[in-house]
Structures are given as C-alpha cells and as structure tokens.
Write an enzyme that holds these catalytic residues in place. Structure first.
Site, short mmCIF file in Angstrom:
data_model
loop_
_atom_site.label_atom_id
_atom_site.label_comp_id
_atom_site.label_asym_id
_atom_site.label_seq_id
_atom_site.Cartn_x
_atom_site.Cartn_y
_atom_site.Cartn_z
N CYS B 148 21.90 -38.98 -29.87
CA CYS B 148 21.75 -40.42 -30.12
C CYS B 148 20.78 -41.03 -29.12
O CYS B 148 21.13 -41.28 -27.96
CB CYS B 148 23.12 -41.10 -30.02
SG CYS B 148 23.06 -42.89 -30.21
N CYS B 151 21.70 -44.57 -27.84
CA CYS B 151 22.79 -44.53 -26.86
C CYS B 151 22.27 -44.11 -25.48
O CYS B 151 22.62 -44.71 -24.47
CB CYS B 151 23.86 -43.51 -27.26
SG CYS B 151 24.59 -43.77 -28.88
N ASP B 152 21.49 -43.04 -25.46
CA ASP B 152 21.22 -42.35 -24.21
C ASP B 152 19.78 -42.43 -23.70
O ASP B 152 19.48 -41.92 -22.62
CB ASP B 152 21.61 -40.86 -24.35
CG ASP B 152 23.07 -40.69 -24.76
OD1 ASP B 152 23.86 -41.59 -24.44
OD2 ASP B 152 23.40 -39.68 -25.38
#
Lengths: 218, 329
Positions: B148, B151-152
């Site tokens: 992701c 997300c990261d």
C-alpha cells in the site's frame, strides 16, 4: 473555520443523537513544540460542537503536568476519550497525533462506541477479556492516508473499552518519528503489544487475540 | 485541511451510498451482471480496481467472442460491456475493496475511498490472485515490503524504492510514490507494460520512474531486518542486484481472489468459490460469477453468462425480499 462539509456535519449531528452516555474528549497540547496541536484542537472543537453529549477539555501541558501524568500522556497532541459523569470513566482510549484523514472516522466511531456504551466484539472475545488479569498496552501505528488503519485502531480501542486491563493508543507514525523508529515502523498499520510483540496489517479480531495470548505467554 | 467521513461505517446507512446490488469486479462477469441488474431497474454499483486488473483486460486479442468480429483487445471488449451497463444506469467506481461485512443489514462494502451498502452482492473478482510469495517477502513485510503506497509512502522519503508488477494498480502506486521517493524503479515481469493509455503515458514521461521490463524478482534481500535490495533476473538469465529501501508488490497469479471476504464462505479445494445452480454462494443474497468459481471454464463469454445468471438471481432474490424500498431510485 469549519472543516466538515455541511452534508457530513448534518449527518454526524444525527448520528450523535443516538448517544446515551456523555463523551468527554481531553485534548493535551504543548503549544511550544507541537506542529499539529492547533489543527487537532480545531477538529476536537468542531466534533464537540455537534452534540450536547460530546464535550471537550483542552489541557495545556504547562499548566496540567499532573493531569497529563495521570493519563500517561507524554506526546502531543494527545486525546483521551472518557465516558463523562460525576466520576469520568477512562477506558484507556488514546490518540497520539492528529485524527485526520482516514483516522477521523476512527474518532467518530469511538465517540459512538463510548456514547452508546457497547463494542461489536464477539462473545468469545468478551469472555476472554473479562478474565484478563494482566495489563496489556496496544499501540497502533498509522498514517492518515492509510485506508486499512482505522480497522486496526477500532479493534484495539474496542478491546480497551471491553477490558480495564487494556490501554490502546493510536499513534500517527509520521508525527512521532522517534516512536516509529523505536518500534521499527516502516509500514502501517503496525500494532505493538506490550512493547515486544508486533502485528502487521489490519488483522481480524481472532488473530489479534491470538497474538495477545502469545505476548502474554498464555 | 478538510475532514472527510469517507471511511466512516455507521450502523445506519447513508441513503446515497445504498445500492440494490453492489458488484465487486468489473470484468466480463461483473460488467455483464451490471447490464442485467441495471436493466432490471436495480440501483447498481460496480467497484473495480482498473481496466487491467483482471484476465480479460490484459488479453491482447479476442477473436472468438460470439457476436464480436475480432480481433479486439480484451480491454476494448470490457470497456464496451461497461459502456453498455452505464447506458442502463449502472455506476462504475475505480477503487479497491478492502473489507466487507455481509452479515450486516444492509450489507457493508468498505472500499478505499468510501463505504457502500448493498441489499444483494455479486462477487466477480476473478482468479488473478497470487499463489506464491517472493522469497524474503513474508519475513520483511512491514520492514520495507508493502502492498500500500498511500499507507507507507511517507516512510520512504528520499529513498529508492521498487514497485513490482504490471497493471493499473502497480502503475498508479508507482506514480504516487514519486511524491516521496528519490527514485522509483518499476520492475515489470513481462516484455511490455499493460495498462490504460493515459497511465502508460504518465508513467513513461515521469522522470522519477525507471522502468525495467522482462525482469523478475528472485529474492527480496534483507539486512539487519530491513529491505536492502532485490535480486533480479532478466529475460536472458542475467542476474543483478538492485539496492532499494522499500519494495511495493502488486504481482498477480492464478488463484481465485476471495481474501477480502473474510466471512465464512463455502470454499473449494483450490480456494475457489462454490455456488448453487443460481450462482448463489453459501450466504443468501450473495452471488458470484466468473473465474473465481470452482470448475469454471476460463472464457470471457462463460464469465459473462455467469454474470447474467447472477444478476437475474439477485433480482429474483430482491423481489422476493420483504424489505423492498422502491424509492431508492
């Protein structure tokens, strides 16, 4: 300034009408060294303005060292969510960092959960938590742009609400790089159980429970 | 700063997000189901990751689809089906489903950008799920291995990262990562990129992205518990080492995609979904069609026919249900 769209504001006003318990947000700020304290306060104020059942108390750390210590607050901004009353009830629900982006939905969910006084955990989990005798600290590292993260935060916060032995923190990783580094966070959500057991991703309830058992060696 | 209720999943559904049928997957099965569901006047939403997320979308030439004199590209065929469904009122949403709760009433579908509610569901997610992981991938998950980028991505500011895969999702994530990373190396196992025209254009002109075609990742190599690099092998068998701090994996395989379901569905031996003669899964009101089914012949026309059967069955299910709310349209 209003942050919520009219449609969402109206929706939340209605959603909060269903609250039976008063909910209190205690926001801890440190105006000297805190990039997101002001924005977090704006969010908390806006949420508190939506219902008589939701209130906000802003605690500047300089004047409230003892209160912060009592709630175990060392990083800012921090929100402690309480069930209000003559003797406010602290379930151990904490937010470190701004509850914006996807995490705003976690904040709303938690208000509804505390305000209605019920979790969605399964009976088996509730039973296990009822027998829990040792303290458990859950730290859920997130980023505001992570769509999977609220699931992990909500699960941890539900566990905190269900058991007096559990404290569950949302930690916004990019705001607290030292904490992220300490727990080796390079991907979110990452849940830290009692400092040394780690869970990657938004795992189902049973999987978190089994990791907790592993961490407690039971 | 704008606060958005995008992923708030309340018990009471917001009306605008309530559909008669939500179809997950927009390939031949999902798009055909949408044609029939929308034509039956059901409020219909199709959630799909992208045109090249599935088997038909990445197929070069189709010449045996009845009624369509080819050869046409699979993507063009899917696109035509989608347009046909849209004409009848179906809505298409480019997003990824990250969780479901089919025991809720109405059923809950959580996508990346919003939450949707459905009275009936058609699962048509195909069978391009991964069957194996790259050596090192599982051990280094959360330590440089990610699925992701939104997300990261922030953890890889000014670092070199790799994106492994060849579909819309991989390309979109690679583009997103250029906001943070010093360089993004797109490692593509096939000799050419397959994605929608606009994405191809954007990726090939983005200076922050280096594309390596015909290259497989043999191993993700860790050092002190973190991703340090990739062991790569090109088509000629030449091995090389690519130093990266992070690797975002979007590879596909041949496994039915059912991992987002979580709920107790009746699953066949190789992870395929079992349905009855009316395409209904073991959960009432949840239907399935296409390649994710057991003993399914992997042909677009059969997936399309399955989708039609599922839509007809879903309509029958909804008409028979006691909680008809005709005012949704």
């Amino acid at each position: 300034m209003t942050l919520l769209k009219d449609k969402d504001r109206d929706y939340l006003i209605k959603e909060f009408e269903g609250l039976t318990n008063p909910v209190k947000l205690m926001l801890f700020t440190n105006p000297d060294e805190c990039e997101y304290c002001e924005d977090t306060q704006t969010i908390a104020e806006e949420v508190a303005s939506l219902s008589d059942k939701v209130s906000l108390e802003v605690c500047n750390i300089e004047a409230n060292q003892d209160v912060a210590a009592r709630y175990g607050i060392q990083a800012f901004p921090a929100i402690v969510m309480l069930q209000d009353g003559p003797q406010p009830k602290d379930f151990g629900i904490r937010y470190f960092g701004i509850p914006a982006g996807y995490e705003f939905s976690s904040l709303v969910h938690d208000i509804v959960m505390v305000g209605k006084g019920e979790t969605q955990l399964t009976e088996a989990t509730k039973q296990w938590l009822a027998e829990l005798k040792v303290p458990v600290h859950l730290q859920v590292f997130v980023t505001p742009t992570c769509p999977y993260c609220p699931q992990a935060v909500l699960l941890a916060h539900q566990m905190a609400m269900q058991s007096e032995m559990i404290r569950a923190d949302m930690v916004e990783a990019t705001e607290f790089p030292d904490l992220a580094m300490k727990y080796d966070v390079m991907g979110v959500p990452r849940t830290v159980i009692n400092e040394d057991t780690f869970v990657e991703g938004a795992v189902p309830e049973a999987a978190l429970l089994s990791k907790m058992k592993q961490a407690l060696a039971i | 700063m704008i606060l958005d209720l995008q992923s708030y999943t309340p018990n009471s559904a917001e009306k605008s997000n309530v559909y008669d049928v939500v179809i997950i997957g927009g390939g031949p099965a999902g798009a055909s189901a949408a044609i029939y569901a929308a034509r039956a006047d059901l409020r219909t939403l199709v959630i799909d990751k992208g045109l090249t997320a599935g088997a038909l979308g990445i197929t070069d030439k189709i010449a045996n689809y009845p009624g369509v004199v080819g050869p046409v590209s699979g993507a063009a065929l899917v696109e035509t089906m989608r347009q046909q469904a849209t004409t009848f009122g179906a809505e298409f949403l480019a997003d990824k489903v990250i969780g479901v709760d089919f025991t809720a009433d109405p059923r809950l579908i959580i996508a990346g950008t919003n939450t949707y509610f459905a009275r009936a569901v058609v699962l048509a997610t195909g069978s391009m799920g991964r069957t194996s992981t790259i050596p090192g991938e599982a051990e280094l998950l959360g330590h440089g291995v990610s699925y992701c980028a939104t997300c990261d991505g922030a953890f890889f500011r000014n670092k070199v990262v790799a994106v492994v895969g060849n579909n819309d999702e991989a390309l979109e994530e690679a583009l997103f990562l250029t906001r943070y990373a010093q360089k993004v190396v797109l490692v593509v196992p096939t000799p050419a990129l397959t994605a929608s025209e606009s994405l191809l254009q954007e990726v090939s002109t983005q200076p922050g992205i280096e594309i390596r075609l015909s290259t497989r990742v043999i191993e993700i190599i860790g050092e002190s518990g973190h991703v340090a690099g990739l062991h790569l092998r090109d088509r000629a068998g030449g091995d090389s080492f690519l130093m990266v701090s992070g690797v975002f994996v979007y590879l596909q395989g041949g496994k039915p995609i059912v991992d987002y379901l979580g709920s107790p569905f009746e699953i066949g031996a190789n992870g395929c979904l079992l349905v009855d003669a009316e395409m209904q899964t073991s959960m009432a009101g949840v239907f399935a069609a296409g390649d994710l089914l057991c003993s399914h012949v992997k042909q677009a026309v059969i997936a399309a026919a399955d989708g039609v059967k599922a839509a007809i069955a879903a309509n029958k299910y909804l008409q028979g249900s006691k909680v008809l709310q005709a005012d949704w349209n």
